[in-house]
Design a protein around this motif. Sequence first.
Motif, short mmCIF file in Angstrom:
data_model
loop_
_atom_site.label_atom_id
_atom_site.label_comp_id
_atom_site.label_asym_id
_atom_site.label_seq_id
_atom_site.Cartn_x
_atom_site.Cartn_y
_atom_site.Cartn_z
N THR A 145 1.18 -0.91 -0.11
CA THR A 145 0.02 0.12 -0.30
C THR A 145 0.17 1.13 -0.04
O THR A 145 0.65 2.37 -0.48
N THR A 146 2.05 1.21 0.59
CA THR A 146 2.44 2.67 0.76
C THR A 146 3.74 2.52 -0.63
O THR A 146 3.75 3.67 -1.02
N LEU A 147 3.77 1.23 -1.06
CA LEU A 147 4.62 1.60 -1.96
C LEU A 147 3.40 1.87 -3.00
O LEU A 147 4.48 3.33 -4.11
N ALA A 148 2.88 1.75 -3.04
CA ALA A 148 1.66 1.92 -4.49
C ALA A 148 1.69 3.85 -3.52
O ALA A 148 1.18 4.49 -5.10
N ASN A 149 1.55 4.32 -3.15
CA ASN A 149 0.93 5.40 -2.36
C ASN A 149 2.15 6.12 -3.09
O ASN A 149 2.78 7.56 -3.50
N LYS A 150 3.80 5.28 -2.71
CA LYS A 150 4.87 6.41 -2.56
C LYS A 150 4.95 6.69 -4.52
O LYS A 150 5.32 7.85 -4.76
N ASP A 151 4.97 5.86 -5.39
CA ASP A 151 4.82 5.89 -6.70
C ASP A 151 3.78 6.90 -7.18
O ASP A 151 3.55 7.75 -8.12
N ARG A 152 2.47 6.94 -6.20
CA ARG A 152 1.29 8.71 -6.84
C ARG A 152 2.60 9.05 -6.84
O ARG A 152 2.44 10.64 -7.72
N ALA A 153 2.77 9.53 -5.25
CA ALA A 153 3.63 11.34 -5.64
C ALA A 153 4.20 11.40 -6.35
O ALA A 153 4.69 12.35 -6.45
N ILE A 154 5.50 10.22 -6.74
CA ILE A 154 6.89 10.08 -7.23
C ILE A 154 6.33 11.25 -8.91
O ILE A 154 6.73 12.23 -9.21
N ASN A 155 5.10 9.51 -9.08
CA ASN A 155 4.70 10.24 -10.75
C ASN A 155 3.77 11.88 -10.47
O ASN A 155 4.33 12.23 -11.68
N GLU A 156 3.28 11.84 -9.15
CA GLU A 156 2.49 13.16 -9.81
C GLU A 156 3.48 14.35 -9.06
O GLU A 156 3.45 15.60 -9.88
N GLU A 157 4.90 13.98 -8.31
CA GLU A 157 5.59 15.60 -8.75
C GLU A 157 6.23 15.36 -9.81
O GLU A 157 6.86 16.03 -10.94
N TYR A 158 6.86 14.25 -10.55
CA TYR A 158 7.65 13.77 -12.03
C TYR A 158 6.73 14.62 -12.54
O TYR A 158 7.25 15.60 -13.79
N ILE A 159 5.11 15.24 -13.12
CA ILE A 159 4.17 15.06 -13.97
C ILE A 159 4.32 16.67 -13.82
O ILE A 159 4.03 17.59 -14.97
N SER B 168 6.30 2.89 -13.71
CA SER B 168 4.58 1.99 -13.04
C SER B 168 5.74 1.09 -13.31
O SER B 168 6.04 0.17 -11.81
N SER B 169 6.71 0.47 -13.56
CA SER B 169 7.65 -0.29 -13.66
C SER B 169 9.23 -0.15 -12.42
O SER B 169 9.68 1.07 -12.98
N ALA B 170 9.85 -1.09 -12.18
CA ALA B 170 11.20 -0.33 -11.25
C ALA B 170 12.49 -0.03 -11.82
O ALA B 170 13.06 1.64 -11.55
N GLY C 168 10.83 16.93 -3.39
CA GLY C 168 9.18 17.27 -3.97
C GLY C 168 7.91 15.51 -4.00
O GLY C 168 6.78 16.05 -2.78
N ALA C 169 8.46 15.00 -4.40
CA ALA C 169 7.68 13.51 -3.87
C ALA C 169 7.42 13.65 -2.69
O ALA C 169 6.55 12.79 -2.56
N SER C 170 8.78 13.56 -2.25
CA SER C 170 8.53 12.63 -0.07
C SER C 170 8.27 14.58 0.14
O SER C 170 7.35 13.43 0.90
#
Length: 221
Positions: free
Chosen positions: A27-41, A163-165, A182-184
């Motif tokens: 769950t937290t990994l999915a949330n990290k990915d979401r934060a990373i992608n939001e900041e990335y975009i 999405s993939s590592a 920013g993702a953090s």
Amino acid sequence: MPSDPIDLAELRLGVAFNCKDSLTDATTLANKDRAINEEYIFICGKSWFRKRSFDYTSSSSPALTDGTRTYNTPSTSGAVFDSPYRLYYRRSGRYIDVPFVGDEEWLMRSATQSTDKGDPQYARLIQSSSSQQIELDRAISQNFINSIGTLSLEYFIRVVRLSSASDEPIIPGNLRHHIVPGASYRYALSQGDTKLAVALKQDAIEARRAVLKADLTRTGR
């Protein structure tokens, strides 16, 4: 030691380190990915590293064709058209812009008949049932193809979520680490840790500023 350039796996490690969080919980990994992608975009914006170019010629796909005024935007795997930057051609070594206009201005300025052919003066984006297209104010003529030969499009590509590592951002390798602060910050906020978010906020601001500074002189139209 992690290998360069930085990929999603390394970005996950950076966020986990800053937030003192686990990488094993799904769950937290999915949330990290979401934060990373939001900041990335967000950090990509309309940056120069999103720019690509395509030359419409008599042999390209799609090809300049006598009597045709509508052309599909470029379609390349991994570099999907998002929005135009500049459309132009070169006559006697001099660049001539074909500016994009909105629908209202298109109707106000259009004084050509559907059968008119010649050198394009302006363009607009339209949407077909399956793709975006560029519509020129007049159809390309054979004379344009013979004498000019090339209509060049510079455009921004779509930012595709990681999405993939092993997925890598399109950001240049020397700037990718700026995604982490920013993702953090986003991740800390999503977890309700306002104290940590406050501590991370300034680093996030400085990281975003560093990417914008690198882009400042590149896309200043």
